[in-house]
Scaffold this motif. Structure first.
Motif, mmCIF file in Angstrom:
data_model
loop_
_atom_site.group_PDB
_atom_site.id
_atom_site.type_symbol
_atom_site.label_atom_id
_atom_site.label_comp_id
_atom_site.label_asym_id
_atom_site.label_seq_id
_atom_site.Cartn_x
_atom_site.Cartn_y
_atom_site.Cartn_z
ATOM 1 N N GLN A 57 -27.277 16.190 -91.598
ATOM 2 C CA GLN A 57 -28.592 16.486 -91.049
ATOM 3 C C GLN A 57 -29.203 15.287 -90.323
ATOM 4 O OE1 GLN A 57 -30.278 19.388 -90.934
ATOM 5 N NE2 GLN A 57 -28.440 20.381 -91.778
ATOM 6 N N ASN A 58 -28.865 14.070 -90.780
ATOM 7 C CA ASN A 58 -29.511 12.880 -90.190
ATOM 8 C C ASN A 58 -28.992 12.527 -88.801
ATOM 9 O OD1 ASN A 58 -27.023 12.078 -91.027
ATOM 10 N ND2 ASN A 58 -27.739 10.398 -92.357
ATOM 11 N N ILE A 59 -28.080 13.329 -88.274
ATOM 12 C CA ILE A 59 -27.624 13.085 -86.896
ATOM 13 C C ILE A 59 -27.735 14.340 -86.050
ATOM 14 C CG2 ILE A 59 -25.177 13.673 -87.173
ATOM 15 C CD1 ILE A 59 -24.489 11.193 -85.565
ATOM 16 N N ILE A 60 -28.365 15.370 -86.619
ATOM 17 C CA ILE A 60 -28.443 16.646 -85.933
ATOM 18 C C ILE A 60 -29.249 16.572 -84.644
ATOM 19 C CG2 ILE A 60 -30.540 17.526 -87.032
ATOM 20 C CD1 ILE A 60 -27.242 19.447 -86.451
ATOM 21 N N ASN A 61 -30.156 15.583 -84.539
ATOM 22 C CA ASN A 61 -30.987 15.439 -83.337
ATOM 23 C C ASN A 61 -30.170 15.105 -82.097
ATOM 24 O OD1 ASN A 61 -33.314 16.002 -84.755
ATOM 25 N ND2 ASN A 61 -33.678 13.831 -85.263
ATOM 26 N N TYR A 62 -28.937 14.642 -82.298
ATOM 27 C CA TYR A 62 -28.101 14.246 -81.161
ATOM 28 C C TYR A 62 -27.047 15.307 -80.872
ATOM 29 C CZ TYR A 62 -30.337 9.777 -81.957
ATOM 30 O OH TYR A 62 -31.277 8.794 -82.123
ATOM 31 N N ALA A 63 -27.374 16.600 -81.199
ATOM 32 C CA ALA A 63 -26.402 17.693 -81.048
ATOM 33 C C ALA A 63 -25.906 17.833 -79.620
ATOM 34 C CB ALA A 63 -27.045 19.005 -81.519
ATOM 35 N N SER A 64 -26.788 17.579 -78.667
ATOM 36 C CA SER A 64 -26.377 17.723 -77.265
ATOM 37 C C SER A 64 -25.402 16.642 -76.826
ATOM 38 C CB SER A 64 -27.616 17.707 -76.366
ATOM 39 O OG SER A 64 -28.294 16.464 -76.500
ATOM 40 N N GLU A 65 -25.288 15.592 -77.639
ATOM 41 C CA GLU A 65 -24.417 14.483 -77.270
ATOM 42 C C GLU A 65 -23.164 14.415 -78.136
ATOM 43 O OE1 GLU A 65 -25.081 12.599 -74.755
ATOM 44 O OE2 GLU A 65 -27.174 13.167 -74.354
ATOM 45 N N PHE A 66 -22.888 15.489 -78.900
ATOM 46 C CA PHE A 66 -21.793 15.406 -79.862
ATOM 47 C C PHE A 66 -20.438 15.154 -79.212
ATOM 48 C CE2 PHE A 66 -24.293 18.038 -83.150
ATOM 49 C CZ PHE A 66 -24.806 16.871 -83.692
ATOM 50 N N GLU A 67 -20.262 15.672 -77.977
ATOM 51 C CA GLU A 67 -18.957 15.440 -77.335
ATOM 52 C C GLU A 67 -18.690 13.950 -77.146
ATOM 53 O OE1 GLU A 67 -22.037 16.169 -74.119
ATOM 54 O OE2 GLU A 67 -21.449 17.090 -76.014
ATOM 55 N N ASN A 68 -19.765 13.147 -77.060
ATOM 56 C CA ASN A 68 -19.591 11.698 -76.917
ATOM 57 C C ASN A 68 -19.223 11.025 -78.235
ATOM 58 O OD1 ASN A 68 -20.263 11.665 -74.139
ATOM 59 N ND2 ASN A 68 -22.450 11.783 -74.668
ATOM 60 N N PHE A 69 -19.392 11.736 -79.341
ATOM 61 C CA PHE A 69 -19.054 11.171 -80.645
ATOM 62 C C PHE A 69 -17.588 11.378 -81.014
ATOM 63 C CE2 PHE A 69 -23.670 11.606 -81.131
ATOM 64 C CZ PHE A 69 -23.994 10.412 -81.753
ATOM 65 N N TYR A 70 -16.930 12.276 -80.299
ATOM 66 C CA TYR A 70 -15.563 12.609 -80.728
ATOM 67 C C TYR A 70 -14.687 11.353 -80.747
ATOM 68 C CZ TYR A 70 -11.204 15.060 -81.421
ATOM 69 O OH TYR A 70 -10.012 15.497 -81.950
ATOM 70 N N PRO A 71 -14.001 11.102 -81.874
ATOM 71 C CA PRO A 71 -13.238 9.843 -82.009
ATOM 72 C C PRO A 71 -12.041 9.756 -81.082
ATOM 73 C CG PRO A 71 -12.753 11.338 -83.819
ATOM 74 C CD PRO A 71 -13.858 11.982 -83.045
ATOM 75 N N LYS A 72 -11.861 8.579 -80.573
ATOM 76 C CA LYS A 72 -10.683 8.293 -79.751
ATOM 77 C C LYS A 72 -9.645 7.493 -80.533
ATOM 78 C CE LYS A 72 -13.440 8.224 -75.503
ATOM 79 N NZ LYS A 72 -14.708 8.597 -76.134
ATOM 80 N N ASP A 73 -10.077 6.838 -81.585
ATOM 81 C CA ASP A 73 -9.178 6.057 -82.424
ATOM 82 C C ASP A 73 -9.342 6.530 -83.868
ATOM 83 O OD1 ASP A 73 -8.063 4.110 -80.500
ATOM 84 O OD2 ASP A 73 -10.178 3.536 -80.295
ATOM 85 N N TYR A 74 -8.301 6.298 -84.642
ATOM 86 C CA TYR A 74 -8.307 6.720 -86.038
ATOM 87 C C TYR A 74 -7.935 5.532 -86.937
ATOM 88 C CZ TYR A 74 -8.470 11.434 -84.130
ATOM 89 O OH TYR A 74 -8.848 12.564 -83.445
ATOM 90 N N ASP A 75 -8.439 5.624 -88.130
ATOM 91 C CA ASP A 75 -8.100 4.655 -89.186
ATOM 92 C C ASP A 75 -8.502 3.218 -88.858
ATOM 93 O OD1 ASP A 75 -6.891 6.681 -90.746
ATOM 94 O OD2 ASP A 75 -5.070 6.523 -89.513
ATOM 95 N N ARG A 76 -9.430 3.073 -87.970
ATOM 96 C CA ARG A 76 -9.973 1.732 -87.720
ATOM 97 C C ARG A 76 -11.427 1.845 -87.299
ATOM 98 N NH1 ARG A 76 -10.721 -0.650 -82.849
ATOM 99 N NH2 ARG A 76 -10.179 0.529 -80.957
ATOM 100 N N ILE A 77 -12.192 0.825 -87.619
ATOM 101 C CA ILE A 77 -13.625 0.835 -87.324
ATOM 102 C C ILE A 77 -13.851 0.446 -85.864
ATOM 103 C CG2 ILE A 77 -15.838 -0.274 -87.832
ATOM 104 C CD1 ILE A 77 -14.878 -0.570 -90.721
ATOM 105 N N VAL A 78 -14.625 1.262 -85.186
ATOM 106 C CA VAL A 78 -15.028 0.954 -83.815
ATOM 107 C C VAL A 78 -16.495 0.532 -83.858
ATOM 108 C CG1 VAL A 78 -15.257 1.831 -81.457
ATOM 109 C CG2 VAL A 78 -13.402 2.672 -82.935
ATOM 110 N N GLU A 79 -16.759 -0.680 -83.372
ATOM 111 C CA GLU A 79 -18.091 -1.268 -83.515
ATOM 112 C C GLU A 79 -18.925 -1.120 -82.250
ATOM 113 O OE1 GLU A 79 -17.584 -5.305 -84.715
ATOM 114 O OE2 GLU A 79 -17.225 -4.790 -86.813
ATOM 115 N N LYS A 80 -20.241 -1.143 -82.460
ATOM 116 C CA LYS A 80 -21.244 -1.279 -81.404
ATOM 117 C C LYS A 80 -21.099 -0.209 -80.325
ATOM 118 C CE LYS A 80 -21.510 -6.235 -82.268
ATOM 119 N NZ LYS A 80 -21.391 -7.589 -81.719
ATOM 120 N N GLN A 81 -21.067 1.036 -80.757
ATOM 121 C CA GLN A 81 -21.082 2.174 -79.840
ATOM 122 C C GLN A 81 -22.529 2.606 -79.612
ATOM 123 O OE1 GLN A 81 -17.922 3.443 -78.563
ATOM 124 N NE2 GLN A 81 -17.554 1.399 -79.407
#
Length: 409
Positions: free
Chosen positions: A85-109
């Motif tokens: 729920q705490n990220i639901i306000n950015y529903a229109s931008e969810f496609e930008n959240f889709y991960p490009k990398d796995y199993d590693r932390i991506v910083e400062k997005q």
């Protein structure tokens, strides 16, 4: 000249201080930033570990204890299965959240002003399908805090710079005080030396001109002029020698060679040297020192010291007066005393007698001298790690009491 030097010192000192503050501020900022993101990433790693427990995979139950962490579950078709729920306000931008990398932390997005660190892992579900768990940790509060830290440190550097300039100006002035005094003393010394050199040179020049005016005159006829020239030449030679000694002492070019010698024997040699002169002037010079005394020091310089003090006493002791030179060995020191019953020194002037040219400029007498002897005597005593004490009373005499360390340290 000193004002320009003060400004330069202020600038250099302030610049160094400001650079240190800036470097320290940058180090503090980067250390704080590193620690903050380290904690953020640690919470994300803990969140990843939580998906290994089936009862923690439901978004509504909260995958981790950090309220800043959001969870998005993606299907194999890259569709959102569930979302916090705490990220639901950015529903229109969810496609930008889709991960490009796995199993590693991506910083400062960043997405539409929303800053975050993220990590995605693929988890095999009980039905055999694979879903992607993406944990998103908001970094907006930390960024705001770091921005405030930059503002605070910037204001601190500005305030510190103003303080550094004011303090630097003040401290530069304080630091230049001894240099300025030394410069003024040097200027005074040069002025006094020039005056002293000019006097005998002028006398020699005038008397020589008189001799040239009467080239046919005999030596006997010009004996007075020749005597004056000889006297002023000796005075000039003594003055130049004293000036050279002081100049070498100031530049540490005068070496002191210490070795053990018999002080009592040296005292007797000085007394023998002055005995005939004292007798001719109706004065008495003597010593009561009969015990052998060994002193570690520069024999030549100690001899010079005794000559200066005795010569000083001879000049200021009237006919019928006495000059005594005595020494005594104590437990850890050697004490040397030169005492006379001459005209004495005013109490207020005792502290000045070791100043260069004191006698010429400030003495109450008109007795001829260069005023450099006691300055040289003080230098010799200092070089032997000794101390000197002067006791004097008008019309009763003066006593110079010198104390040397017994081991010549």
């Amino acid at each position: 000249m000193f004002q320009k030097t003060r400004i330069k010192l202020t600038f250099l000192n302030s610049l160094v201080f400001i650079l240190l503050m800036v470097v320290l501020g940058v180090m503090i900022y980067h250390y704080t930033e590193k620690q903050i993101y380290k904690d953020i990433n640690k919470s994300l790693e803990e969140a990843v570990e939580s998906v290994s427990h089936p009862d923690q995979r439901e978004v509504g139950r909260g995958p981790v204890g950090d309220p800043q962490i959001s969870l998005i579950k993606w299907t194999e078709d890259k569709e959102i299965d569930s979302i916090s729920q705490n990220i639901i306000n950015y529903a229109s931008e969810f496609e930008n959240f889709y991960p490009k990398d796995y199993d590693r932390i991506v910083e400062k997005q960043t997405v539409s002003g929303y800053s975050y660190n993220t990590i995605a892992v693929k988890v095999k579900m009980e039905d055999g399908t694979k879903e992607t768990f993406q944990f998103i940790r908001s970094t907006n509060p930390e960024k705001s805090m770091l921005n405030r830290l930059i503002i605070i440190m910037t204001l601190g550097v500005l305030a510190g710079s103003i303080f550094a300039i004011l303090a630097g100006y003040f401290l530069a002035g304080r630091a230049l005080v001894p240099i300025q005094k030394s410069w003024e003393s040097q200027q005074q010394f040069v002025s006094d030396a020039s005056h002293e050199l000019r006097t005998p040179l002028a006398v020699i020049q005038s008397r020589t001109d008189l001799l040239f005016q009467e080239p046919d005159a005999t030596i006997q006829e010009k004996a007075i002029d020749i005597s004056v020239i000889s006297k002023e030449t000796r005075r000039l030679n003594k003055l130049v020698t004293s000036l050279l000694t002081l100049a070498r002492s100031d530049s540490n070019q005068m070496e002191i060679s210490k070795q053990e010698f018999a002080l009592d024997v040296l005292i007797q040699e000085v007394i023998d040297q002055y005995a005939d002169i004292a007798e001719f002037q109706g004065k008495r010079i003597y010593t009561d020192t009969i015990t052998p005394i060994k002193l570690i020091g520069d024999k030549e310089r100690i001899h010079q010291l005794l000559v200066i003090l005795v010569d000083n006493s001879m000049k200021f002791t009237d006919e019928g007066g006495t000059i005594a030179i005595n020494a005594a060995a104590k437990a850890h020191t050697i004490e040397l005393e030169v005492k006379d019953n001459g005209i004495g020194i005013p109490k207020q002037d005792i502290s000045k007698i070791f100043n260069r040219f004191y006698q010429v400029e400030q003495s109450r007498t008109d007795i001829e001298g260069t005023g450099l002897g006691l300055s040289i005597a003080k230098w010799i005593i200092d070089k032997h790690s000794g101390t000197i004490r002067v006791d004097s009373e008008l019309e009763k005499g003066t006593s110079f009491e010198i104390t040397f360390p017994k081991l010549g340290q």
